[in-house]
Design a protein around this motif. Sequence first.
Motif, PDB file in Angstrom:
ATOM      1  N   GLY A  64      80.639  24.597  -1.840  1.00 40.58           N
ATOM      2  CA  GLY A  64      80.607  24.521  -3.294  1.00 40.58           C
ATOM      3  C   GLY A  64      81.035  23.190  -3.873  1.00 40.58           C
ATOM      4  N   ILE A  65      81.555  22.293  -3.072  1.00 38.03           N
ATOM      5  CA  ILE A  65      81.943  20.969  -3.557  1.00 38.03           C
ATOM      6  C   ILE A  65      80.719  20.063  -3.478  1.00 38.03           C
ATOM      7  N   PRO A  66      80.269  19.504  -4.592  1.00 37.40           N
ATOM      8  CA  PRO A  66      79.076  18.649  -4.553  1.00 37.40           C
ATOM      9  C   PRO A  66      79.378  17.303  -3.909  1.00 37.40           C
ATOM     10  N   GLY A  67      78.377  16.719  -3.288  1.00 39.43           N
ATOM     11  CA  GLY A  67      78.534  15.387  -2.731  1.00 39.43           C
ATOM     12  C   GLY A  67      78.125  15.299  -1.280  1.00 39.43           C
ATOM     13  N   THR A  68      78.464  14.189  -0.669  1.00 48.04           N
ATOM     14  CA  THR A  68      78.122  13.914   0.719  1.00 48.04           C
ATOM     15  C   THR A  68      79.380  13.817   1.565  1.00 48.04           C
ATOM     16  N   VAL A  69      79.191  13.810   2.866  1.00 51.03           N
ATOM     17  CA  VAL A  69      80.320  13.714   3.789  1.00 51.03           C
ATOM     18  C   VAL A  69      81.090  12.414   3.555  1.00 51.03           C
ATOM     19  N   GLY A  70      80.385  11.318   3.334  1.00 53.10           N
ATOM     20  CA  GLY A  70      81.051  10.047   3.056  1.00 53.10           C
ATOM     21  C   GLY A  70      81.910  10.123   1.802  1.00 53.10           C
ATOM     22  N   GLY A  71      81.380  10.772   0.769  1.00 51.79           N
ATOM     23  CA  GLY A  71      82.142  10.963  -0.464  1.00 51.79           C
ATOM     24  C   GLY A  71      83.329  11.878  -0.265  1.00 51.79           C
ATOM     25  N   PHE A  72      83.153  12.921   0.548  1.00 54.00           N
ATOM     26  CA  PHE A  72      84.267  13.830   0.846  1.00 54.00           C
ATOM     27  C   PHE A  72      85.424  13.058   1.462  1.00 54.00           C
ATOM     28  N   ILE A  73      85.099  12.187   2.400  1.00 55.15           N
ATOM     29  CA  ILE A  73      86.142  11.421   3.083  1.00 55.15           C
ATOM     30  C   ILE A  73      86.779  10.419   2.136  1.00 55.15           C
ATOM     31  N   LYS A  74      85.960   9.702   1.378  1.00 56.04           N
ATOM     32  CA  LYS A  74      86.475   8.692   0.444  1.00 56.04           C
ATOM     33  C   LYS A  74      87.392   9.313  -0.612  1.00 56.04           C
ATOM     34  N   MET A  75      86.996  10.475  -1.133  1.00 57.11           N
ATOM     35  CA  MET A  75      87.734  11.109  -2.227  1.00 57.11           C
ATOM     36  C   MET A  75      88.724  12.174  -1.727  1.00 57.11           C
ATOM     37  N   ASN A  76      88.809  12.366  -0.410  1.00 57.70           N
ATOM     38  CA  ASN A  76      89.678  13.375   0.182  1.00 57.70           C
ATOM     39  C   ASN A  76      89.413  14.759  -0.409  1.00 57.70           C
ATOM     40  N   ALA A  77      88.145  15.152  -0.346  1.00 62.38           N
ATOM     41  CA  ALA A  77      87.704  16.425  -0.939  1.00 62.38           C
ATOM     42  C   ALA A  77      88.389  17.606  -0.289  1.00 62.38           C
ATOM     43  N   GLY A  78      88.559  18.646  -1.086  1.00 61.92           N
ATOM     44  CA  GLY A  78      89.153  19.847  -0.538  1.00 61.92           C
ATOM     45  C   GLY A  78      89.296  20.964  -1.554  1.00 61.92           C
ATOM     46  N   SER A  79      89.704  22.104  -1.066  1.00 67.49           N
ATOM     47  CA  SER A  79      89.985  23.266  -1.907  1.00 67.49           C
ATOM     48  C   SER A  79      90.837  24.234  -1.083  1.00 67.49           C
ATOM     49  N   PHE A  80      91.395  25.221  -1.747  1.00 64.26           N
ATOM     50  CA  PHE A  80      92.221  26.226  -1.084  1.00 64.26           C
ATOM     51  C   PHE A  80      93.317  25.591  -0.222  1.00 64.26           C
ATOM     52  N   SER A  81      93.979  24.567  -0.752  1.00 59.14           N
ATOM     53  CA  SER A  81      95.086  23.863  -0.108  1.00 59.14           C
ATOM     54  C   SER A  81      94.703  23.182   1.209  1.00 59.14           C
ATOM     55  N   THR A  82      93.406  22.899   1.381  1.00 58.56           N
ATOM     56  CA  THR A  82      92.925  22.195   2.566  1.00 58.56           C
ATOM     57  C   THR A  82      92.089  21.013   2.122  1.00 58.56           C
ATOM     58  N   THR A  83      92.273  19.856   2.757  1.00 58.35           N
ATOM     59  CA  THR A  83      91.481  18.672   2.430  1.00 58.35           C
ATOM     60  C   THR A  83      90.842  18.112   3.697  1.00 58.35           C
TER      61      THR A  83
END
Length: 84
Positions: A64-83
């Motif tokens: 459910g988090i929009p974006g790409t894997v590179g963006g996830f890493i750059k922005m430290n994406a996460g939810s439910f207390s996990t990043t």
Amino acid sequence: FIGNGSNTLFSKEFYRKNLLIDLKGFDKLILENDYLYCECGVLGMRLINFCIKNSISGFEFLAGIPGTVGGFIKMNAGSFSTTI
């Protein structure tokens, strides 16, 4: 480089041209010898679907988090207390 641009805004005041986002060369997913190789341009939902199809767990928090894997890493994406 801006990736998928899902977390990027451009002002018409400063940017008046068309913008093309092309991640075709950076979107490979490979499962080899129990290792998952994932390039930065892979969309998050594509990663999730690949993991489901191949019985890989641990990435559920990214659903459910929009974006790409590179963006996830750059922005430290996460939810439910996990990043990432």
